[in-house]
Design an enzyme around this catalytic site. Structure first.
Site, PDB file in Angstrom:
ATOM      1  N   ASP A  28     -25.873   5.378   1.258  1.00  0.00           N
ATOM      2  CA  ASP A  28     -24.954   6.489   1.424  1.00  0.00           C
ATOM      3  C   ASP A  28     -25.792   7.765   1.492  1.00  0.00           C
ATOM      4  O   ASP A  28     -26.922   7.818   1.008  1.00  0.00           O
ATOM      5  CB  ASP A  28     -23.956   6.525   0.257  1.00  0.00           C
ATOM      6  CG  ASP A  28     -22.801   7.461   0.564  1.00  0.00           C
ATOM      7  OD1 ASP A  28     -22.758   8.019   1.674  1.00  0.00           O
ATOM      8  OD2 ASP A  28     -21.944   7.634  -0.313  1.00  0.00           O
ATOM      9  N   CYS A  45     -20.171 -20.562  -9.426  1.00  0.00           N
ATOM     10  CA  CYS A  45     -21.210 -19.601  -9.834  1.00  0.00           C
ATOM     11  C   CYS A  45     -21.929 -20.114 -11.088  1.00  0.00           C
ATOM     12  O   CYS A  45     -21.417 -20.972 -11.811  1.00  0.00           O
ATOM     13  CB  CYS A  45     -20.617 -18.206 -10.078  1.00  0.00           C
ATOM     14  SG  CYS A  45     -19.879 -17.955 -11.701  1.00  0.00           S
ATOM     15  N   ASP A  69     -17.648  -1.286   0.198  1.00  0.00           N
ATOM     16  CA  ASP A  69     -18.511  -1.275  -0.982  1.00  0.00           C
ATOM     17  C   ASP A  69     -17.664  -0.818  -2.147  1.00  0.00           C
ATOM     18  O   ASP A  69     -16.715  -0.039  -1.959  1.00  0.00           O
ATOM     19  CB  ASP A  69     -19.683  -0.302  -0.814  1.00  0.00           C
ATOM     20  CG  ASP A  69     -19.263   1.133  -1.075  1.00  0.00           C
ATOM     21  OD1 ASP A  69     -19.413   1.597  -2.229  1.00  0.00           O
ATOM     22  OD2 ASP A  69     -18.755   1.787  -0.149  1.00  0.00           O
ATOM     23  N   HIS A 117     -20.380 -13.708 -11.992  1.00  0.00           N
ATOM     24  CA  HIS A 117     -19.096 -14.299 -11.581  1.00  0.00           C
ATOM     25  C   HIS A 117     -18.317 -13.371 -10.653  1.00  0.00           C
ATOM     26  O   HIS A 117     -17.822 -13.797  -9.604  1.00  0.00           O
ATOM     27  CB  HIS A 117     -18.217 -14.662 -12.781  1.00  0.00           C
ATOM     28  CG  HIS A 117     -16.833 -15.018 -12.317  1.00  0.00           C
ATOM     29  ND1 HIS A 117     -16.535 -16.239 -11.756  1.00  0.00           N
ATOM     30  CD2 HIS A 117     -15.701 -14.271 -12.223  1.00  0.00           C
ATOM     31  CE1 HIS A 117     -15.276 -16.243 -11.357  1.00  0.00           C
ATOM     32  NE2 HIS A 117     -14.738 -15.056 -11.629  1.00  0.00           N
ATOM     33  N   CYS A 170     -14.930 -22.594  -9.733  1.00  0.00           N
ATOM     34  CA  CYS A 170     -15.906 -21.594  -9.264  1.00  0.00           C
ATOM     35  C   CYS A 170     -17.305 -22.184  -9.427  1.00  0.00           C
ATOM     36  O   CYS A 170     -17.629 -22.754 -10.468  1.00  0.00           O
ATOM     37  CB  CYS A 170     -15.778 -20.299 -10.064  1.00  0.00           C
ATOM     38  SG  CYS A 170     -17.060 -19.086  -9.647  1.00  0.00           S
ATOM     39  N   CYS A 207     -19.776 -19.848 -14.326  1.00  0.00           N
ATOM     40  CA  CYS A 207     -18.677 -20.817 -14.498  1.00  0.00           C
ATOM     41  C   CYS A 207     -19.181 -22.248 -14.632  1.00  0.00           C
ATOM     42  O   CYS A 207     -18.548 -23.078 -15.276  1.00  0.00           O
ATOM     43  CB  CYS A 207     -17.681 -20.695 -13.346  1.00  0.00           C
ATOM     44  SG  CYS A 207     -16.684 -19.184 -13.470  1.00  0.00           S
TER      45      CYS A 207
END
Lengths: 366, 366
Positions: free
Chosen positions: B92, B305, B265, B334, B303, B308
């Site tokens: 940005d 990830c 974002d 997560h 999930c 998890c």
């Protein structure tokens, strides 16, 4: 008998390389156990911890008893599953933490009443309770409840603590019911050789799977510590693992390995890592230092840890300067990798018969 | 022209799936960019970030200008190397951060003088400086300096900011010298349709590689935001990527994708993760809640990830309760995985021609 196998001995010191077999895996010794006090090695995931080369970690009965409590850990599948670590775990009994952290309410031959350092709640521990808790945590190695004395404690105080430690160790052995766990006794006695001898011999009479030396690294200094370790190890069975609790710097570890120690735990690599202090073969690197602002080199050239492969000292300084969590995370990864590489080097030198020569030249100032 | 390819369009909304090619890699759109404000996505390593599925991240010129400074990042090899991330980065321009974080000293047609939120030092930014800085950071996508207005700003204030944003965008384009980078213009104009139209048309006349919609998610609410996005997108070239800055919740994202947005974002998954708030398909899970003390299920069943696969809600609650860094780390992992899976699902549904039906039924309350 079969849990610990000595693979080789150094010809000019008491050092040895061994292999300790536990329920959740094998541990090559001399071994360093990162400290996961409350069920987490601070700042890194168990996956990252494995990548550092750690094969066994330490957790604290005292902290886990206060939070989240033993029943919760049991309900969540035991400590290993609770904390996402499927390799060996050793738990300390809580004796040292009660000594160092808690406003003590009452200690007598029966046990210890203390106030939680978290919320002041009264909590009671004795030899049987500390053993039962550790049995239920489902870890691999558990410790007898002991009484630690401060450096400078008087003879009668040390003697009283040693006698209690001996009695509590017997009671712990009688209370121990989990055959998947090894039970270690803890030798106390300050820096008094006679007390250490007495405590060691009595514990050996009772008989344990391994022997720890506790009550050191509490202010007595390197010389007193190593002198006490050398003295004490003579009275321990040579075919059992020897564990020096709460130690230490690389120089401490080298000297203790020469004295016959097989296992170590210490918060230095993690605590220092969170404070921007990195260990290297050439001495410490303090990453908050302005000298590193534009420094493009990693913490340690040739180090294969994730931190050194990907981040410059300049970036790490920036992370600490901005309070980014990634600073503590990355330096913790490096420091634990440094410690594990250091232990692997000790084991390699022992196997090559080069340990004493190498150790003599070891002048690392960390 | 060749940087952005639209792969398919939804038949009953303005949604589309695309592929954006940058110097450091390809980005499938609609895409979510995790926020790495000061050169780190808070709490996790770039390696863990990759595992969440992120293909592009956002960093902030404003923060990096203050600390560690652009020269330092240049000396340390550019932003990607500095932060250990070898995939695409968007920076940005600093306009929004000056608006939201800094005690503004002076703003006029020439540029912005502001006081650093870190140490109060005077810093100056204008269109050319913001572009030059981003050129030197070596990232993939850079933004024109813009002037953001607060929700509720008066018409004349909004108009003044829009005119400046248009002029600064032209100056940014003239100043842009790094051919490896895409330059995006930012449409301002509050929630005034005429101002948005005017700003969009003027930016399109100047011509950019992509177009962002800025100045939203500043208090105007979901309805106003989506209405403004729908209106603005009509005036943007359909063959260029459309980026909605600072947005948002899953519900915001779905609605914005239907309005034709390709890139997002937002700090929500990371900031909420650090505060024990986990996103799931069935709504938020607040992990400090006592109801989770003995809860052995992961944040989200199914999930994949790291969090998890390895940790129960009970353990996560314990980590937050004890102030263990591992709590924020794991829930950040997560949440970012949840967001990336959510974006992948949007892309999949678009490719299958099922997006609108799926989006209508999407009632997630996060």
């Amino acid at each position: 008998m079969g849990n610990f196998k000595i693979l080789c001995k150094d010809s000019s010191s008491a050092a040895r390389a061994g292999l300790l077999t536990t329920t959740h895996g094998k541990v090559e010794t001399p071994a360093f156990m990162p400290v996961g006090t409350a069920g987490a090695v601070k700042g890194i995931t168990p996956e990252q911890l494995k990548e550092t080369g750690a094969s066994i970690i330490l957790a604290n009965t005292y902290h886990l008893l206060l939070r989240p409590g033993i029943e919760t850990i049991e309900k969540l599948g035991g400590l290993g599953r609770f904390m996402g670590w499927n390799k060996p775990i050793l738990t300390d009994s809580g004796g040292y933490q009660v000594f160092s952290l808690s406003p003590l309410i009452k200690i007598d031959d029966e046990g210890i009443e203390f106030a939680s350092h978290v919320d002041g709640a009264k909590v009671y521990l004795n030899a049987e309770i500390a053993t039962d808790i550790q049995n239920r945590l489902g870890v691999d190695i558990i410790m007898c409840l002991d009484q630690c004395t401060a450096f400078g404690a008087g003879d009668s105080e040390v003697k009283k603590a040693v006698e209690r430690t001996i009695r509590w160790a017997k009671r712990a052995k009688n209370a121990h019911t989990n055959p998947d766990q090894l039970l270690f006794g803890i030798v106390q006695g300050g820096i008094d050789p006679q007390m250490r001898t007495h405590c060691a011999l009595e514990l050996v009479k009772t008989g344990f799977d391994g022997y720890a030396i506790g009550g050191l690294s509490v202010g007595e200094g390197h010389e007193n510590m190593i002198k006490t370790v050398k003295h004490t190890v003579q009275y321990l069975p040579q075919d059992k693992p020897h564990y020096l609790m709460g130690v230490g710097t690389p120089a401490d570890i080298i000297a203790a390995v020469m004295a016959g120690i097989d296992m170590f735990d210490c918060v230095l690599p993690t605590r220092n890592g969170r404070n921007a202090f990195a260990f290297t073969q050439n001495g410490p690197v303090r990453l908050r230092n302005n000298a590193h602002i534009n420094n493009s080199v990693p913490i340690e050239a040739g180090c294969d840890c994730y931190c050194c492969r990907n981040f410059s000292r300049g970036t790490l300084r920036h992370f600490f300067n901005c309070g980014e969590m990634l600073g503590p995370i990355l330096v913790t990864i490096h420091n634990l990798t440094f410690y594990q590489r250091f232990m692997a080097k000790i084991r390699q030198k022992l196997k090559e018969g080069q340990f004493s020569n190498w150790a003599k030249e070891f002048t690392i100032d960390n």
